[in-house]
Every structure is written in C-alpha cells, then in structure tokens.
Scaffold this active site. Structure first.
Site: not given
Length: 181
Positions: A100, A112, A115, A117
């Site tokens: 990424r 993506r 990702d 989080d």
C-alpha cells in the site's frame, strides 16, 4: 467517556499493562483474501503484542464509493503493550509491506491493497492528528461491525455501548462469510 488523551500523553505513555486493541482489516485490490489473511501473522508478530482472536473473512460491498470491487474484511483483537501511536505506526508498516502506498490510491474510501484501522484501544478515547479512537465511523459500518462482533461482541465502544449494540443498529445486508475456495 473519559476525556481524549493529548498527543504528548500518548508519546510519553509506556504501557506496563497490556491493552486489548481491536483492528479492522480490509482489501479489494489484487488477491484481497490472501492479503488480509497474511496480515494476521504480521499482526501477531508485533512487538509486545499477541493475537487473541481473529474473525473469519467476509466479502462486503464497497462503502462510500461503490464503483469499485467488493472488499474482503476481517477483524482481530490484539493484546498489546504498544502505546496507541506506536501501534498505529506498526499498522502502517504492515500496510506498506503489503504494497500500500497511501495517497496513491486516489480518493477517500477508494480501492485498497490493505487497510488496517485501529478501531478500539481498550476503553480509551483519543483524538490525535492521524488517529481517532474509537474509529469515528465504527458504529455505522456493518462491514467492520459484523467481523468484530464475531470475536468481541461485548467490547465497549466508549460513549456508544457495545459492538453488539452497534451491530443491532445497522443493516448487515451484503456482508457475507467467504467460503473456502
């Protein structure tokens, strides 16, 4: 809810007592399921951390921008002694290692490679540059809540109740367990 911690407090903080952190995973470019699955051992290998639980993989419709491939999503619970900003840095490293390049993916909510989080960090409320915990959209997103509820239904979302409470308030339509190939 407790008042948000300041950036200075978070940088100084050296955790002696491990905290349970909930992390959401998602990808929709390349071999998304393999990328998300490969992130589990990377998360388990973080210093001062151990993987307590990982959800199954879910196929979910794109959210925000719907003109892109479906996502593969999952969630994990880590026990970690990493302070929140160090944990965030470690998550960003895992994203980079997966290929990424933040900012190169175009607009917000776009495709993506991976990702990660930071959704919850114990019961802390953080409002820092680049990091808000609880994640500001956590309680609105079935694609995060369904996998998280599988492994941590009773986890508290400060100011909002539990993960299970939040899931009961959203429509989980379209979030489907991926069947093994």
């Amino acid at each position: 809810a407790p008042p948000p911690a300041s950036p200075r407090d978070c940088r100084r903080l050296r955790m002696n007592t491990p905290v349970r952190a909930c992390i959401g995973l998602g990808a929709n470019l390349g071999e998304a399921a393999a990328t998300v699955a490969a992130a589990f051992p990377a998360l388990a290998g973080l210093p001062g951390s151990r993987l307590l639980a990982s959800s199954r993989l879910y196929r979910t419709p794109a959210w925000g921008r719907t003109d892109q491939p479906d996502f593969v999503n999952a969630a994990v619970v880590l026990e970690t002694s990493l302070p929140p900003l160090e944990l965030l840095d470690a998550l960003l490293r895992i994203e980079r290692d997966a290929g990424r390049v933040r900012g190169a993916e175009g607009t917000r909510w776009g495709p993506r490679v991976l990702d990660l989080d930071l959704l919850l960090y114990g019961d802390q409320v953080l409002d820092l540059p680049g990091l808000q915990v609880p994640h500001p959209y956590l309680h609105q997103r079935a694609f995060v809540l369904v996998p998280l509820a599988e492994i941590a239904p009773g986890a508290a979302i400060p100011g909002l109740g539990t993960v299970a409470d939040a899931l009961a308030a959203v429509d989980p339509a379209g979030v489907e367990v991926l069947q093994p190939a």
